[in-house]
Scaffold this motif. Structure first.
Motif, PDB file in Angstrom:
ATOM      1  N   GLN A  89     -50.971  13.046  16.366  1.00  8.94           N
ATOM      2  CA  GLN A  89     -50.421  13.111  17.722  1.00  8.94           C
ATOM      3  C   GLN A  89     -49.068  12.413  17.833  1.00  8.94           C
ATOM      4  N   GLY A  90     -48.321  12.389  16.736  1.00  5.20           N
ATOM      5  CA  GLY A  90     -46.974  11.827  16.762  1.00  5.20           C
ATOM      6  C   GLY A  90     -46.896  10.335  16.581  1.00  5.20           C
ATOM      7  N   ASP A  91     -48.032   9.642  16.421  1.00  4.78           N
ATOM      8  CA  ASP A  91     -48.028   8.194  16.267  1.00  4.78           C
ATOM      9  C   ASP A  91     -49.004   7.776  15.171  1.00  4.78           C
ATOM     10  N   PRO A  92     -48.767   6.603  14.555  1.00  4.98           N
ATOM     11  CA  PRO A  92     -49.722   6.094  13.573  1.00  4.98           C
ATOM     12  C   PRO A  92     -51.095   5.875  14.206  1.00  4.98           C
ATOM     13  N   LEU A  93     -52.129   6.273  13.487  1.00  2.49           N
ATOM     14  CA  LEU A  93     -53.501   6.152  13.970  1.00  2.49           C
ATOM     15  C   LEU A  93     -54.099   4.846  13.468  1.00  2.49           C
ATOM     16  N   ALA A 163     -51.142   3.461  17.487  1.00  3.45           N
ATOM     17  CA  ALA A 163     -50.188   2.362  17.592  1.00  3.45           C
ATOM     18  C   ALA A 163     -49.111   2.712  18.610  1.00  3.45           C
ATOM     19  N   HIS A 164     -48.368   1.697  19.040  1.00  6.17           N
ATOM     20  CA  HIS A 164     -47.291   1.903  19.989  1.00  6.17           C
ATOM     21  C   HIS A 164     -46.221   2.799  19.379  1.00  6.17           C
ATOM     22  N   THR A 165     -45.625   3.648  20.194  1.00  8.79           N
ATOM     23  CA  THR A 165     -44.668   4.640  19.707  1.00  8.79           C
ATOM     24  C   THR A 165     -43.504   4.011  18.960  1.00  8.79           C
ATOM     25  N   PHE A 166     -42.972   2.891  19.453  1.00  5.98           N
ATOM     26  CA  PHE A 166     -41.756   2.321  18.878  1.00  5.98           C
ATOM     27  C   PHE A 166     -42.035   1.317  17.763  1.00  5.98           C
ATOM     28  N   VAL A 247     -46.924  19.035   0.730  1.00 10.99           N
ATOM     29  CA  VAL A 247     -47.444  20.355   0.373  1.00 10.99           C
ATOM     30  C   VAL A 247     -47.562  21.253   1.595  1.00 10.99           C
ATOM     31  N   THR A 248     -47.643  20.638   2.784  1.00 16.29           N
ATOM     32  CA  THR A 248     -47.671  21.401   4.032  1.00 16.29           C
ATOM     33  C   THR A 248     -46.761  20.712   5.045  1.00 16.29           C
ATOM     34  N   GLU A 249     -46.318  21.466   6.020  1.00 19.86           N
ATOM     35  CA  GLU A 249     -45.419  20.912   7.035  1.00 19.86           C
ATOM     36  C   GLU A 249     -46.097  19.804   7.829  1.00 19.86           C
ATOM     37  N   GLY A 250     -47.410  19.905   8.026  1.00 21.09           N
ATOM     38  CA  GLY A 250     -48.128  18.904   8.791  1.00 21.09           C
ATOM     39  C   GLY A 250     -48.162  17.543   8.124  1.00 21.09           C
TER      40      GLY A 250
END
Length: 361
Positions: A89-93, A163-166, A247-250
């Motif tokens: 989701q765009g952030d470290p889990l 984690a926090h976005t920044f 190996v993949t874009e994800g």
């Protein structure tokens, strides 16, 4: 399945080898005592070290994780502390909960390089609190998270803590770097140190090196040292194929963190190697080179700064001329050096198990 009438809480905490396992060892007693105080039931905490596997698409193999319960039939909650960096989701889990199987997975790198016991206990306690049917005691609320919040998407049984976005990205990068144990990597380059020392030692015996180091400005000497370090880092990455490609874009974001942590790990390692080389050459120079003879050669009064300049320039020469071409002491050292290398081994182990099962049929 736990319910409010249960009189016992049995927790199994599984950690990856290396940094996660060491952190579990450091908090085990405190964590067990905290669980006992928090929920006022008989608490049993068991710990185990086990390398977690990845699927071929680089995702954590949840089936293999749940199989870890098989040796502990009476386990109520399974906690996993892994060194696998996770990013969704765009952030470290930081952590995720699978309530349907009473499973919580915490990613060690997202806790940072210098994760305190308190931070780790907070994440573990917050994860436990999402799974148990009891409310924690009042004095245990201080261990619950106040810097981030759990989120629930379509599946109510699946919750995530990001984690926090920044600050999350840099924290995870530093956490991955420390997990690579850069300080323990330095002895694995003993062959490179020996080669660089042999070449750098020429600086002690050749007066032209003394004169050049005296003539060069401090800024230029520093630039030469930095260039030597960068060249050796680049050589180690290229010669041992430590640069990963998605190996993949994800997987592009996670692989980017792999590569950045590899560069930072090797940078710390080579800087430590360079500093060791400077110290050795400086010591040799002080013992071998007479100050009066140096004064005659450089045509100015010899000082400690001159010895240091000689050691610095000789170390740079040694790293470039002697260290390049040298490598790690064994293939095992390379395979355990970076996240990318260790993650590939986890996938290979899974594929090998599948091959073995096919051979048995």
């Amino acid at each position: 399945m736990l319910d409010s009438s249960s009189q016992a809480l049995r927790v199994l905490l599984v950690a990856d080898p290396g940094l996660p396992s060491r952190r579990v060892t450091s908090i085990r007693d405190d964590f067990e005592s905290l669980l006992q105080r928090a929920y006022s039931v008989q608490t049993t905490l068991r710990t185990r070290t086990n390398a977690l596997r990845l699927t071929p698409d680089q995702e954590l193999d949840l089936d293999a994780v749940t199989e870890l319960r098989e040796d502990y039939d009476d386990t109520d909650i399974l906690l996993v502390l892994t060194e696998i960096p996770r990013h969704t989701q765009g952030d470290p889990l930081v952590a995720e909960i699978h309530a349907d199987s009473n499973l919580a997975i915490v990613s060690c790198p997202t806790l940072g390089a210098w994760a305190t016991k308190k931070r780790l206990l907070k994440v573990l306690m917050s994860s436990i609190n999402r799974l148990v049917p009891w409310d924690p005691a009042n004095d245990s609320h201080k261990y619950l998270l106040n810097w981030s919040h759990w989120s629930t998407r379509d599946d109510q049984d699946h919750q995530t803590l990001h984690a926090h976005t920044f600050t999350g990205g840099p924290r995870m990068l530093l956490g991955m770097t420390i997990a690579n144990d850069p300080w323990r990597t330095v002895p694995k380059l003993s062959g490179a140190l020996a080669a660089a020392s042999a070449t750098g030692a020429f600086g002690i015996f050749y007066s032209s090196i003394w004169q050049m180091s005296t003539f060069l400005s401090t800024a230029r000497l520093v630039s030469i040292g930095l260039a030597a370090i960068i060249v050796m880092v680049g050589w180690l990455i290229i010669s041992h194929k430590l640069w990963d490609k998605p190996v993949t874009e994800g997987l592009a974001t996670v692989i980017m963190y792999y590569n950045l942590s590899t560069v930072l790990t090797l940078l710390i390692t080579v800087v430590a190697l360079y500093a060791t080389l400077v110290a050795l050459i400086l010591l040799g120079g002080v013992v071998v080179i007479d100050p009066e003879f140096m004064t005659q050669q450089i045509q100015s009064e010899a000082s400690f700064a001159n010895y240091l300049d000689i050691a610095w320039l000789s170390a740079a020469m040694g790293v470039v001329a002697g260290g390049i071409g040298a490598s790690f002491d064994s293939d095992f050292d390379v395979r355990s050096l970076t996240h990318g290398q260790r993650m590939r081994q986890r996938v290979y182990a899974e594929q090998q198990d599948e091959d073995d099962r096919i051979d048995d049929t």
